[in-house]
Design a protein around this motif. Structure first.
Motif, PDB file in Angstrom:
ATOM      1  N   ASP A 112       0.834  -1.200   0.000  1.00 37.16           N
ATOM      2  CA  ASP A 112       0.000   0.000   0.000  1.00 37.16           C
ATOM      3  C   ASP A 112       0.866   1.245   0.000  1.00 37.16           C
ATOM      4  OD1 ASP A 112       0.844   0.456   2.675  1.00 37.16           O
ATOM      5  OD2 ASP A 112      -0.778  -0.788   3.444  1.00 37.16           O
ATOM      6  N   THR A 140      -4.164   3.823  -0.967  1.00 38.96           N
ATOM      7  CA  THR A 140      -4.135   3.145  -2.260  1.00 38.96           C
ATOM      8  C   THR A 140      -3.273   1.893  -2.152  1.00 38.96           C
ATOM      9  OG1 THR A 140      -2.143   4.205  -3.153  1.00 38.96           O
ATOM     10  CG2 THR A 140      -4.220   5.414  -3.359  1.00 38.96           C
ATOM     11  N   GLU A 161      -0.364   8.518  -6.091  1.00 41.10           N
ATOM     12  CA  GLU A 161      -1.106   9.139  -7.172  1.00 41.10           C
ATOM     13  C   GLU A 161      -1.104  10.642  -6.952  1.00 41.10           C
ATOM     14  OE1 GLU A 161      -4.977   7.357  -7.063  1.00 41.10           O
ATOM     15  OE2 GLU A 161      -4.298   5.475  -7.973  1.00 41.10           O
TER      16      GLU A 161
END
Length: 382
Positions: A112, A140, A161
């Motif tokens: 993660d 994420t 991201e």
């Protein structure tokens, strides 16, 4: 047997050739593949395992003392590296950064986007001890890219991201800045230029210069890319000397097709220069693509992550038009050196320059090899 004999012959040829190619060459075999080499001091680095599904070592290594000798020492055996601190991570370590002026490390890796903090030599021991975790504002399943501050209060810039990029103060463990955007592009590279500005490069190659004194909305990317759908990009920064002039940094972006764009951030609308590099790609792992500027050798950059070699280029003669360029030097040792895996499939996973020795680099590969090498510029020698 025939392949083993070929391997031995090529290794012997390279070792003989290395006398002419290197003023220093130190080789070491790690127990695990590392994707990180991080300076923790003038004479020490950290490496860490990147294997999924098992515990991974995180080690601080003292560099060979003879590397700092005034006399050239040639090829040195693996025992010249010394483990001075060590610990274990329950996850692979894909990114590792040292907080300057401290004994703190920050790492990230699958499964993660969370960060792990480590203390080197906790309680005056030889242990690298886990401290705590930092979580992104959006969880994420991609591991985070990391950049750390060089001055002021210790903080870390991180995100997997574009939409989940934030700056976290390490003392309070609180986010002190975040972007207000829904852009879900993957982050390939981050760099803190000063206490107020950072650079962001997405996997698609878009480049943003972000001023943290302004609201967190994301502007239009400040550079235009050549056409090429499906390419992956990363960046390397040639930092300016003064933090007050951080926007004058020079940025090299490298694509998975071997295209390099060099941008002066004072005029980011068009490339300062660009080139097509002849890199035979033997890797499908874009995460190990690396481009770096030499800190003590003007206009020189290194490229790796495509195969078992590190390519050195002098960008001084590059022009704004798209041209093919030849390397100044190629380090082939990882593709030839012995290791636990198939030697022909070895891929360089990372490399770093020495902070003040102009032609000295450290590099690692998927076969567990770790090299420190000081290359000779044949053009200057001839």
């Amino acid at each position: 047997m025939e392949q083993d004999a070929l391997k031995e012959d090529e290794l012997d040829d390279w070792l003989i050739e290395s006398i002419k190619l290197y003023s220093d060459l130190h080789v070491f075999e790690l127990q695990e593949t590392t994707q990180v080499i991080e300076w923790t001091g003038e004479k020490s680095i950290c490496v860490a395992g990147s294997k999924s599904g098992s515990r991974n070592e995180i080690l601080e290594l003292a560099l060979p003392q003879r590397l700092y000798s005034k006399q050239n020492q040639g090829l040195c055996p693996e025992r010249d590296f010394k483990v001075i601190h060590g610990g274990f991570s329950d996850r692979p370590i894909s990114c590792l950064k040292h907080i300057r002026g401290t004994r703190i490390l920050v790492s990230s890796g699958p499964p993660d986007s969370s960060l792990q903090l480590w203390q080197i030599g906790a309680d005056d021991s030889d242990v690298i001890k886990p401290l705590h975790c930092i979580h992104n504002k959006e969880h994420t399943k991609k591991w985070s890219r990391i950049a750390t501050s060089a001055s002021g209060s210790p903080c870390v810039l991180h995100g997997s991201e574009v939409k989940d990029i934030q700056v976290t103060d390490l003392e309070s463990k609180k986010a002190i800045y975040s972007l207000d955007t829904d852009n879900a592009d993957s982050v390939s590279s981050l760099e803190l230029l000063s206490k107020d500005e950072f650079l962001l490069c997405s996997g698609r190659g878009h480049l943003w210069l972000v001023d943290m004194r302004q609201p967190g909305s994301l502007a239009t990317p400040c550079t235009v890319l050549p056409q090429g759908e499906g390419l992956h990009w990363c960046m390397g920064i040639r930092n300016c000397l003064s933090e007050s002039d951080a926007a004058s940094s020079r940025v090299a972006r490298l694509s998975s097709s071997g295209h390099v764009l060099v941008t002066d951030m004072r005029d980011a609308r068009s490339p300062l220069c660009q080139a097509k590099l002849d890199l035979s790609c033997e890797s499908s792992d874009y995460n190990v693509m690396t481009v770096t500027w030499a800190p003590a050798f003007d206009d020189c950059l290194a490229v790796s992550g495509f195969n078992g070699k590190v390519h050195i280029y002098n960008t001084k003669s590059w022009i704004p038009a798209f041209t093919e360029e030849e390397p100044l030097f190629i380090h082939k040792g990882h593709a030839i050196a012995e290791g636990p895996d198939d030697w022909r499939s070895a891929v360089v996973t990372t490399h770093v320059w020495h902070p003040w020795k102009p032609r000295t680099l450290l590099s690692a590969a998927t076969n567990g090899s770790l090299h420190v090498w000081d290359w000779i510029d044949q053009k200057m020698e001839s």
